[in-house]
Design an enzyme around this catalytic site. Structure first.
Site, PDB file in Angstrom:
ATOM      1  CG  ASN A 251      -2.178  -0.918   0.785  1.00 38.20           C
ATOM      2  OD1 ASN A 251      -2.920  -0.586  -0.129  1.00 38.20           O
ATOM      3  ND2 ASN A 251      -2.307  -2.054   1.429  1.00 38.20           N
TER       4      ASN A 251
ATOM      5  CG  ASP B 181     -13.705   2.871  13.190  1.00 36.35           C
ATOM      6  OD1 ASP B 181     -13.760   1.644  13.131  1.00 36.35           O
ATOM      7  OD2 ASP B 181     -13.018   3.558  12.400  1.00 36.35           O
TER       8      ASP B 181
ATOM      9  CG  HIS C 110     -10.132   1.973  10.334  1.00 37.07           C
ATOM     10  ND1 HIS C 110     -11.411   1.837  10.798  1.00 37.07           N
ATOM     11  CD2 HIS C 110     -10.022   1.076   9.331  1.00 37.07           C
ATOM     12  CE1 HIS C 110     -12.041   0.906  10.114  1.00 37.07           C
ATOM     13  NE2 HIS C 110     -11.217   0.421   9.219  1.00 37.07           N
TER      14      HIS C 110
HETATM   15  P1  NAX Z   1     -12.807  -3.898  -3.280  1.00 33.95           P
HETATM   16  O1  NAX Z   1     -11.746  -4.920  -3.368  1.00 33.95           O
HETATM   17  O2  NAX Z   1     -14.220  -4.247  -3.586  1.00 33.95           O
HETATM   18  O3  NAX Z   1     -12.430  -2.672  -4.236  1.00 33.95           O
HETATM   19  C1  NAX Z   1     -11.156  -2.098  -4.241  1.00 33.95           C
HETATM   20  C2  NAX Z   1     -10.975  -1.449  -5.583  1.00 33.95           C
HETATM   21  O4  NAX Z   1      -9.733  -0.752  -5.548  1.00 33.95           O
HETATM   22  C3  NAX Z   1     -10.906  -2.456  -6.743  1.00 33.95           C
HETATM   23  O5  NAX Z   1     -11.745  -2.018  -7.797  1.00 33.95           O
HETATM   24  C4  NAX Z   1      -9.428  -2.399  -7.138  1.00 33.95           C
HETATM   25  O6  NAX Z   1      -9.233  -2.651  -8.524  1.00 33.95           O
HETATM   26  C5  NAX Z   1      -9.087  -0.957  -6.773  1.00 33.95           C
HETATM   27  N1  NAX Z   1      -7.658  -0.681  -6.661  1.00 33.95           N
HETATM   28  C6  NAX Z   1      -6.677  -1.483  -6.190  1.00 33.95           C
HETATM   29  N2  NAX Z   1      -5.478  -0.868  -6.316  1.00 33.95           N
HETATM   30  C7  NAX Z   1      -5.727   0.353  -6.842  1.00 33.95           C
HETATM   31  C8  NAX Z   1      -4.897   1.441  -7.224  1.00 33.95           C
HETATM   32  N3  NAX Z   1      -3.571   1.378  -7.081  1.00 33.95           N
HETATM   33  N4  NAX Z   1      -5.472   2.534  -7.753  1.00 33.95           N
HETATM   34  C9  NAX Z   1      -6.814   2.607  -7.923  1.00 33.95           C
HETATM   35  N5  NAX Z   1      -7.651   1.595  -7.603  1.00 33.95           N
HETATM   36  C10 NAX Z   1      -7.111   0.482  -7.062  1.00 33.95           C
HETATM   37  O7  NAX Z   1     -12.679  -3.259  -1.809  1.00 33.95           O
HETATM   38  P2  NAX Z   1     -13.728  -2.389  -0.995  1.00 33.95           P
HETATM   39  O8  NAX Z   1     -14.598  -3.285  -0.224  1.00 33.95           O
HETATM   40  O9  NAX Z   1     -14.329  -1.366  -1.889  1.00 33.95           O
HETATM   41  O10 NAX Z   1     -12.757  -1.701   0.102  1.00 33.95           O
HETATM   42  C11 NAX Z   1     -11.800  -0.746  -0.280  1.00 33.95           C
HETATM   43  C12 NAX Z   1     -10.874  -0.446   0.883  1.00 33.95           C
HETATM   44  O11 NAX Z   1     -11.584   0.115   1.979  1.00 33.95           O
HETATM   45  C13 NAX Z   1     -10.150  -1.665   1.457  1.00 33.95           C
HETATM   46  O12 NAX Z   1      -8.787  -1.329   1.653  1.00 33.95           O
HETATM   47  C14 NAX Z   1     -10.832  -1.881   2.788  1.00 33.95           C
HETATM   48  O13 NAX Z   1      -9.976  -2.528   3.711  1.00 33.95           O
HETATM   49  C15 NAX Z   1     -11.123  -0.457   3.184  1.00 33.95           C
HETATM   50  N6  NAX Z   1     -12.110  -0.231   4.244  1.00 33.95           N
HETATM   51  C16 NAX Z   1     -11.897   0.791   5.093  1.00 33.95           C
HETATM   52  C17 NAX Z   1     -12.792   1.136   6.098  1.00 33.95           C
HETATM   53  C18 NAX Z   1     -12.538   2.283   7.015  1.00 33.95           C
HETATM   54  O14 NAX Z   1     -13.347   2.483   7.927  1.00 33.95           O
HETATM   55  N7  NAX Z   1     -11.470   3.084   6.876  1.00 33.95           N
HETATM   56  C19 NAX Z   1     -14.018   0.330   6.302  1.00 33.95           C
HETATM   57  C20 NAX Z   1     -14.425  -0.461   5.103  1.00 33.95           C
HETATM   58  C21 NAX Z   1     -13.282  -1.085   4.332  1.00 33.95           C
HETATM   59  O15 NAX Z   1     -12.901  -2.268   4.993  1.00 33.95           O
END
Ligand code: NAX
Length: 326
Positions: free
Chosen positions: A105, A159, A187
Site C-alpha cells: 500500500n 467506527d 482504524h
Molecule cells: P474492493 O476490493 O471491492 O475494491 C477495491 C478497488 O480498488 C478495486 O476495484 C481495485 O481494482 C481498486 N484498486 C486497487 N489498487 C488500486 C490502485 N492502485 N489505484 C486505484 N484503484 C485500485 O474493496 P472495498 O470493499 O471497496 O474496500 C476498499 C478499501 O476500503 C479496502 O482497503 C478496505 O480494507 C477499506 N475499508 C476501510 C474502512 C474504514 O473504515 N477506513 C471500512 C471499510 C473497508 O474495509
C-alpha cells in the site's frame, strides 16, 4: 447554481465505490445545490467494470452530475480535484504478512500522493478509506509536500457511527440523543472508543452504563465490528463504509453542528500528547471547510493508556514503511 467541483474516487470499480458514487452524484455529500464532476480511478484490469458503473451513473440522470471520467492514470484522475476519496487499496492476500501489506500500500499511496501534489487543486480535501487507512494517509501526505498536511485525513467515521449506535441501543435511546462521541487513534482493533465525554440525552453516558459493559462489551464490539461483518456477510463493510465517507466529507465541507464534534483521522499537532505528524483520530469540530481538534477533554488514566496503545501501533506502522517515506 454553484459551479461544479471535481471529486476523485479511487477504487471506484470496487464494492465501496458502488455504494458511494451514486450518493455523491445525488447530492448527499456536498448538498443538493452543488454539482459534481466525478473522476473515477481504478487499475487497468478494472476498466471494463468501471465503464459499467459509468453507464449506470448515466442512467440515473442525476441533475447534479456534471460529468464523469474514468481512468487508470493517477495523474489524470487527480487533475484539478477539489475532493479526493482514496478508497482503492491492496487487500491482504493469502500468506501476506502485515508488513507486506503495509509495503504494497505504501507503493500505491506514494504514487497517488505525488499525483495529488502535482495535479490536484491546492485546497484539495483528501479522505483515505483504503486500509491501513491512517498510515496510507500519512504516506500520501508525505509525498505531497506542496499541499497543507491538514488536507490529508483518514476515515474513522465508520467506527464513530458504530459506537453511536451501540450506545443508543444499550441505553434504549435514539441515535439523535447521542452526542460528543470520540473514537481515538488508529482504524484498527486498537482504536479507543471513549465514552467519558459522551452524552446520552444531554447527560453523561458513563452515568447510564456500567464500567463492566463499557470495558468488556462496548469497546471490543466497536473494535471488532469490521470482522463481525465479514463473518456474517462474507464480505467487508461496504454500504456503511460508503455512508461514513459521505458523512466525513460532509462534516468537513459543510461543518459540524454547534457544540458537537466528530471523529476524524487527522494530522497530529501534538494535542493530547500524541506524536506530531501521525494521522491519528481526534474529536474534531468543522467550520468553513476546515477542522480543529477539540481541546480540553477529560482524559483519565483508563483513556490515556488506550490512547497510547493505539498511538504506539501507528508509530510502528510508520516505522515499517519509513524507508519509503520521503
Ligand atoms: P474492493 O476490493 O471491492 O475494491 C477495491 C478497488 O480498488 C478495486 O476495484 C481495485 O481494482 C481498486 N484498486 C486497487 N489498487 C488500486 C490502485 N492502485 N489505484 C486505484 N484503484 C485500485 O474493496 P472495498 O470493499 O471497496 O474496500 C476498499 C478499501 O476500503 C479496502 O482497503 C478496505 O480494507 C477499506 N475499508 C476501510 C474502512 C474504514 O473504515 N477506513 C471500512 C471499510 C473497508 O474495509
Amino acid at each position: 447554481m454553484k459551479s461544479p467541483v471535481r471529486v476523485t474516487v479511487t477504487g471506484a470499480a470496487g464494492q465501496i465505490g458502488y455504494s458511494l458514487l451514486f450518493r455523491i452524484a445525488s447530492g448527499d455529500m456536498l448538498g443538493n445545490d452543488q454539482p459534481v464532476i466525478l473522476q473515477l480511478l481504478d487499475i487497468t484490469p478494472a476498466m471494463e467494470a468501471l465503464e459499467g458503473v459509468r453507464m449506470e451513473l448515466d442512467d440515473c440522470a442525476f441533475p447534479l452530475l456534471a460529468g464523469v471520467t474514468c481512468t487508470d492514470d493517477p495523474n489524470a484522475g487527480f487533475k484539478d480535484a477539489d475532493y479526493a476519496l482514496l478508497v482503492g487499496a491492496r487487500a491482504r492476500g493469502p500468506g501476506m504478512e502485515r508488513k507486506d501489506l503495509l509495503e504494497a500500500n505504501a507503493q500505491i499511496f506514494s504514487v497517488q500522493g505525488k499525483a495529488i501534489n502535482d495535479h490536484a487543486s491546492r485546497n484539495v480535501k483528501v479522505l483515505v478509506v483504503g486500509n491501513p487507512a491512517n498510515t496510507n494517509a500519512l504516506i500520501a501526505q508525505r509525498n505531497a509536500p506542496d499541499i497543507d498536511p491538514r488536507n490529508f485525513t483518514a476515515m474513522m467515521r465508520l467506527d464513530h457511527n458504530r459506537a453511536m449506535t451501540q450506545l443508543a441501543q444499550k441505553t434504549g435511546s435514539s441515535i439523535n440523543d447521542i452526542s460528543h462521541m470520540t473514537v481515538w487513534g488508529n482504524h484498527s482493533a486498537t482504536q479507543y472508543p471513549d465514552l467519558f465525554n459522551t452524552h446520552v440525552g444531554g447527560k453523561p453516558a458513563m452515568d447510564q452504563v456500567d464500567q463492566e459493559w463499557y470495558e468488556t462489551i462496548f469497546i471490543p464490539t466497536v473494535q471488532q465490528r469490521g470482522a463481525a461483518i465479514i463473518k456474517a456477510r462474507g464480505a467487508s463493510s461496504a454500504a456503511s463504509a460508503a455512508n461514513a465517507a459521505i458523512d466525513h466529507i460532509r462534516s468537513w465541507a459543510l461543518g459540524t453542528p454547534a457544540d458537537e464534534w466528530v471523529s476524524m483521522g487527522v494530522y497530529s499537532d501534538g494535542s493530547y500528547g500524541i506524536a506530531e505528524g501521525l494521522i491519528y483520530s481526534f474529536p474534531c469540530r468543522c467550520a468553513n471547510g476546515d477542522w480543529e481538534i477539540v481541546q480540553g477533554l477529560d482524559v483519565g488514566d483508563f483513556s490515556r493508556e488506550r490512547m497510547r496503545a493505539t498511538e504506539q501501533e501507528l508509530s510502528e506502522e510508520r516505522d515499517a514503511v519509513k524507508h519509503l517515506l520521503p
